[in-house]
Structures are given as C-alpha cells and as structure tokens.
Design a protein around this motif. Structure first.
Motif, PDB file in Angstrom:
ATOM      1  N   GLN A   1     -15.163  -5.104  11.132  1.00  0.00           N
ATOM      2  CA  GLN A   1     -14.029  -5.699  10.425  1.00  0.00           C
ATOM      3  C   GLN A   1     -13.760  -4.973   9.105  1.00  0.00           C
ATOM      4  OE1 GLN A   1     -11.884  -7.862  11.725  1.00  0.00           O
ATOM      5  NE2 GLN A   1     -13.123  -7.695  13.578  1.00  0.00           N
ATOM      6  N   ALA A   2     -14.817  -4.584   8.398  1.00  0.00           N
ATOM      7  CA  ALA A   2     -14.653  -3.840   7.144  1.00  0.00           C
ATOM      8  C   ALA A   2     -13.985  -2.496   7.416  1.00  0.00           C
ATOM      9  CB  ALA A   2     -16.005  -3.641   6.462  1.00  0.00           C
ATOM     10  N   HIS A   3     -14.353  -1.869   8.518  1.00  0.00           N
ATOM     11  CA  HIS A   3     -13.747  -0.597   8.896  1.00  0.00           C
ATOM     12  C   HIS A   3     -12.253  -0.773   9.174  1.00  0.00           C
ATOM     13  CE1 HIS A   3     -12.866   2.552  12.067  1.00  0.00           C
ATOM     14  NE2 HIS A   3     -13.088   3.253  10.970  1.00  0.00           N
ATOM     15  N   LEU A   4     -11.916  -1.811   9.907  1.00  0.00           N
ATOM     16  CA  LEU A   4     -10.499  -2.056  10.209  1.00  0.00           C
ATOM     17  C   LEU A   4      -9.699  -2.334   8.933  1.00  0.00           C
ATOM     18  CD1 LEU A   4     -10.820  -4.199  13.460  1.00  0.00           C
ATOM     19  CD2 LEU A   4     -10.070  -1.811  13.257  1.00  0.00           C
ATOM     20  N   ARG A   5     -10.265  -3.128   8.028  1.00  0.00           N
ATOM     21  CA  ARG A   5      -9.579  -3.392   6.754  1.00  0.00           C
ATOM     22  C   ARG A   5      -9.414  -2.110   5.943  1.00  0.00           C
ATOM     23  NH1 ARG A   5     -12.965  -7.797   7.018  1.00  0.00           N
ATOM     24  NH2 ARG A   5     -14.412  -6.880   5.512  1.00  0.00           N
ATOM     25  N   ALA A   6     -10.439  -1.252   5.968  1.00  0.00           N
ATOM     26  CA  ALA A   6     -10.357   0.020   5.237  1.00  0.00           C
ATOM     27  C   ALA A   6      -9.258   0.905   5.813  1.00  0.00           C
ATOM     28  CB  ALA A   6     -11.704   0.741   5.298  1.00  0.00           C
ATOM     29  N   LEU A   7      -9.147   0.943   7.133  1.00  0.00           N
ATOM     30  CA  LEU A   7      -8.097   1.745   7.751  1.00  0.00           C
ATOM     31  C   LEU A   7      -6.712   1.194   7.421  1.00  0.00           C
ATOM     32  CD1 LEU A   7      -9.620   2.549  11.259  1.00  0.00           C
ATOM     33  CD2 LEU A   7      -9.352   4.096   9.304  1.00  0.00           C
ATOM     34  N   GLU A   8      -6.586  -0.131   7.396  1.00  0.00           N
ATOM     35  CA  GLU A   8      -5.308  -0.740   7.023  1.00  0.00           C
ATOM     36  C   GLU A   8      -4.947  -0.391   5.575  1.00  0.00           C
ATOM     37  OE1 GLU A   8      -5.784  -4.911   7.763  1.00  0.00           O
ATOM     38  OE2 GLU A   8      -5.733  -4.646   9.941  1.00  0.00           O
ATOM     39  N   SER A   9      -5.917  -0.486   4.686  1.00  0.00           N
ATOM     40  CA  SER A   9      -5.671  -0.149   3.279  1.00  0.00           C
ATOM     41  C   SER A   9      -5.313   1.326   3.123  1.00  0.00           C
ATOM     42  CB  SER A   9      -6.895  -0.463   2.429  1.00  0.00           C
ATOM     43  OG  SER A   9      -7.176  -1.828   2.433  1.00  0.00           O
ATOM     44  N   LEU A  10      -6.026   2.162   3.821  1.00  0.00           N
ATOM     45  CA  LEU A  10      -5.760   3.598   3.757  1.00  0.00           C
ATOM     46  C   LEU A  10      -4.368   3.905   4.304  1.00  0.00           C
ATOM     47  CD1 LEU A  10      -6.733   6.417   3.086  1.00  0.00           C
ATOM     48  CD2 LEU A  10      -7.913   6.473   5.295  1.00  0.00           C
ATOM     49  N   THR A  11      -3.992   3.264   5.379  1.00  0.00           N
ATOM     50  CA  THR A  11      -2.657   3.459   5.957  1.00  0.00           C
ATOM     51  C   THR A  11      -1.577   3.056   4.962  1.00  0.00           C
ATOM     52  OG1 THR A  11      -3.533   3.108   8.189  1.00  0.00           O
ATOM     53  CG2 THR A  11      -1.159   2.845   7.898  1.00  0.00           C
ATOM     54  N   ARG A  12      -1.773   1.920   4.298  1.00  0.00           N
ATOM     55  CA  ARG A  12      -0.794   1.469   3.287  1.00  0.00           C
ATOM     56  C   ARG A  12      -0.696   2.460   2.123  1.00  0.00           C
ATOM     57  NH1 ARG A  12      -2.848  -3.549   4.527  1.00  0.00           N
ATOM     58  NH2 ARG A  12      -4.247  -3.546   2.740  1.00  0.00           N
ATOM     59  N   LEU A  13      -1.857   2.935   1.657  1.00  0.00           N
ATOM     60  CA  LEU A  13      -1.850   3.921   0.571  1.00  0.00           C
ATOM     61  C   LEU A  13      -1.087   5.183   0.978  1.00  0.00           C
ATOM     62  CD1 LEU A  13      -5.504   3.807  -0.828  1.00  0.00           C
ATOM     63  CD2 LEU A  13      -3.408   3.360  -2.099  1.00  0.00           C
ATOM     64  N   LEU A  14      -1.328   5.636   2.186  1.00  0.00           N
ATOM     65  CA  LEU A  14      -0.664   6.851   2.665  1.00  0.00           C
ATOM     66  C   LEU A  14       0.830   6.628   2.852  1.00  0.00           C
ATOM     67  CD1 LEU A  14      -3.430   7.983   5.170  1.00  0.00           C
ATOM     68  CD2 LEU A  14      -2.793   9.124   3.032  1.00  0.00           C
TER      69      LEU A  14
END
Length: 182
Positions: free
Chosen positions: A155-168
């Motif tokens: 779940q932490a990995h999925l949240r990190a990918l979502e945050s990274l996607t938003r930043l990008l």
C-alpha cells in the motif's frame, strides 16, 4: 565505505556480502527468520515468541528445537555473524548498527524523506522508493506474521507511485507520469 552486507527482501530474496552472493540462506524458512529479525530489529525477540511465530502447531519443545537449528544455520550462513546478530539463551536480535543495507529499510526511509520535502527532493525520494520496491516482501513466504507487513509495504508503494505521478503531472512530465502510473 559501502556496507558489507546488502539484503533484498522486496521481490526475490538476495543477500550479498562485499558484492558476492551469500547462498547459505536459500530456504524460505531461513529467509523468513532473517526478515523477521530485520523487521523487528528495534527490540530483542524472545526465543519462545519466535518459536511460536514460526511453528505454532508444534509443541513448545519441538518448536524450540526447530528454532535452535534454524538459528544455527543462520549463524553459519552469515559471514561474521556476531557483527549482525546478538544471541543468548533467551533472545535473538539483529544489531541495529550493523554494517548492512536492507531494501525495506531504505524504502521506508525514502518514503519518510519524501513526506515533508519540497517537490524536487520529494521526487528524488519517491523515485528511489519506486526503484527499491522490486516486488512484494518475501513473496515465497506464507507465514501469518509477514502478511500485514507485506500489505503495508504494498500500500505504501502504491501511495508513493500516486504521489510521484501527481508530482510529474504538475511538472508536465507526462511521459514519466504515465510510466509510473502504469
């Protein structure tokens, strides 16, 4: 100086010492014990508790015997085991200050670094976390104790990918955003 021991628990298990694979920790049960000690490295683990965690359906005497054998095998497999493990008649503990890198710890540290950072630092930390997460925590382990850890990390990995996607997306780096979103 690079730490002597490099341990990968995310995805396929791997343990290297000075860049050379350590092959003595090849069974899922031995990998599971090492992972347990690493994930609970802040406190000594009682032998009774470990025996119950790993062999809940065995008698106490049988479970303790299995644990003694497993600890012996772990000590023999680790180069200079006293640098990494503290073992006495009652407890087993991974030395918190041991010269080792562990992908799970590095993953959690990258996530923590990204939390209150500016966009540039957060992106670097989230990129690092995305690279470190090579798959589920010890996917070959089916012990009950590991399931909550595995799910929290997933779940932490999925949240990190979502945050990274938003930043990008905010930086209009759509190609990288799409790659991470996938």
């Amino acid at each position: 100086m690079e730490p002597a021991l490099n341990i990968r628990l995310l995805g396929d298990f791997r343990l290297d010492h000075d860049g050379i694979p350590v092959t003595g920790i090849s069974t899922p049960r031995l990998q599971s014990l090492l992972a347990y000690l690493l994930l609970h490295r802040d406190a000594p683990q009682s032998r009774a508790h470990l025996a119950f965690q790993f062999w809940p359906d065995s008698t106490d005497a049988q479970a303790r015997s299995y644990l003694r054998t497993l600890i012996h095998r772990l000590r023999r497999a680790l180069p200079d085991d006293s640098q990494y493990l503290s073992i006495d008649t009652q407890t087993v503990k991974w030395h918190h200050e041991a010269s080792a890198t562990v992908d799970v710890i590095d993953f959690k540290n990258a996530l923590a670094q990204a939390e209150d950072a500016d966009a540039s630092t957060a992106r670097q930390a989230l990129d690092k976390a995305a690279v470190l997460y090579q798959g589920d925590l010890l996917p070959s382990c089916y012990d009950d104790w590991i399931l909550p850890h595995r799910e929290r990390l997933r779940q932490a990995h999925l949240r990190a990918l979502e945050s990274l996607t938003r930043l990008l997306e905010d930086r209009r780096d759509y190609d990288d955003a799409i790659a991470h979103a996938r």
